[in-house]
Design an enzyme around this catalytic site. Structure first.
Site, short mmCIF file in Angstrom:
data_model
loop_
_atom_site.label_atom_id
_atom_site.label_comp_id
_atom_site.label_asym_id
_atom_site.label_seq_id
_atom_site.Cartn_x
_atom_site.Cartn_y
_atom_site.Cartn_z
N HIS A 131 35.30 40.01 36.27
CA HIS A 131 35.55 38.61 36.66
C HIS A 131 35.00 38.33 38.09
O HIS A 131 34.48 37.24 38.12
CB HIS A 131 36.88 38.20 36.44
CG HIS A 131 37.38 36.65 36.80
ND1 HIS A 131 37.59 35.66 36.22
CD2 HIS A 131 37.81 36.26 38.24
CE1 HIS A 131 38.21 34.73 36.75
NE2 HIS A 131 38.09 35.21 38.07
N GLU A 132 35.46 38.96 39.08
CA GLU A 132 35.11 38.72 40.27
C GLU A 132 33.38 38.46 40.79
O GLU A 132 32.95 38.13 41.36
CB GLU A 132 35.69 39.42 41.19
CG GLU A 132 37.27 39.56 41.05
CD GLU A 132 37.52 38.12 41.58
OE1 GLU A 132 37.07 37.27 42.13
OE2 GLU A 132 38.73 37.71 40.90
N HIS A 135 32.02 35.59 39.34
CA HIS A 135 31.75 34.66 40.56
C HIS A 135 30.67 34.82 41.45
O HIS A 135 29.97 33.85 41.80
CB HIS A 135 33.13 34.75 41.29
CG HIS A 135 34.29 33.85 40.72
ND1 HIS A 135 34.16 32.54 40.45
CD2 HIS A 135 35.42 34.48 40.72
CE1 HIS A 135 35.61 32.25 39.74
NE2 HIS A 135 36.21 33.46 40.08
N GLU A 202 36.93 29.02 37.17
CA GLU A 202 37.44 30.09 36.59
C GLU A 202 37.24 30.27 35.21
O GLU A 202 37.31 31.53 34.67
CB GLU A 202 39.30 29.86 36.76
CG GLU A 202 39.56 29.76 38.34
CD GLU A 202 39.26 31.13 38.98
OE1 GLU A 202 39.53 32.36 38.38
OE2 GLU A 202 38.55 31.21 39.97
#
Length: 286
Positions: A131-132, A135, A202
């Site tokens: 997930h990071e 980003h 998100e």
């Protein structure tokens, strides 16, 4: 291109807020000074805000020798995502959370608390770090880091306006109610800008992280565990001291129910989990 536009809009909005506070503090002259300060802050945020945020959290950089399993995990996920290897940091905090920062993929860093390494399984942790890295891949990290730095500066200026009052262009004291309005509304406006950008971001990072890890169900499970710890009141000390950075985390550790939840920078955990489980049912597999 779209992320460049979002960054430009963010910087323009924050600059306008700075100028509004400057006008309350010192009329036209205050507005001009605020413009110069805002331009300087934007420059500083672009080049140095990642270092500032990592310092706020007392993050320590790790490598293949000091945190071999975690470092290898990030390296493998970065390769799957087609990204340069980011710098990797650990934060000595019990509350489980993680974030990414940096101005671009070539200058990115990912950070996780020691608590998240203890709480999550290896599969779940892979989902969080994917997930990071999503980003990073989507170039969200500059937007989130700049907004965190600038929102903190706006809150500080707003408090200054409240306690020291303001002057108009003739040097006369302004209406005290204007100072109070600035103190209340400027941080709220900064938070709303953060919220508008962060919520959609998100969902995209969840989707991208699920694709990078190939395991949306693991990320969904990780989010549920992090949410459960947050609901039990496990504080993340640095976030409480610097609430403007909460929107950088995989889950806002300061969000709650009622009005506080309404103004959270993150979507509800239930909605995020539901979207991820739909991906899992659709056949995204490890």
């Amino acid at each position: 291109m779209f992320n460049l536009v979002k960054t430009a809009v963010l910087m323009a909005a924050i600059t306008a807020l700075f100028m509004a506070i400057g006008a309350v503090l010192g009329g036209r002259q205050g507005m001009a000074i605020a413009l110069v300060v805002a331009l300087g802050m934007n420059f500083f945020s672009y080049w140095f805000s990642d270092k500032l945020v990592l310092r706020m959290y007392n993050a320590r950089e790790v490598d293949a020798s000091s945190a071999p399993a975690f470092y290898r995990m990030v390296a493998e996920l970065a390769e799957r995502a087609g990204l340069p290897m980011p710098r990797v940091y650990l934060i000595d905090e019990n509350a489980p959370n993680a974030f990414a920062t940096g101005r671009n993929p070539a200058n990115a860093a990912v950070a996780a608390t020691t608590g998240i390494l203890r709480v999550l399984s290896e599969r779940e942790l892979r989902g969080v770090m994917a997930h990071e890295l999503a980003h990073v891949k989507h170039r969200d990290i500059l937007i989130s880091t700049i907004s965190a730095t600038m929102a903190g500066a706006i809150s500080m200026l707003a408090n200054f306006a409240m306690f020291f009052g303001g002057r108009d262009s003739e040097g006369r004291p302004t209406n005290p109610f204007a100072s109070i309005a600035v103190m209340l509304l400027a941080p709220l406006a900064a938070s709303l800008i953060q919220m508008a950008i962060s919520r959609a971001r998100e969902f995209e990072a969840d989707r991208g992280g699920a694709e990078i890890s190939g395991d949306p169900a693991a990320l969904a499970s990780a989010l549920e565990k992090i949410h459960a710890h947050a609901q039990r009141g496990r504080p993340l000390g640095a976030t409480e001291r610097h609430p403007e950075t909460a929107q950088m985390m995989i889950m806002n550790p300061l969000s709650g129910g009622g009005l506080r939840g309404l103004f959270s920078t993150h979507p509800s955990t239930e909605e995020r989990v539901e979207k991820l489980m739909r991906m899992a049912r659709a056949g995204v597999a490890v």
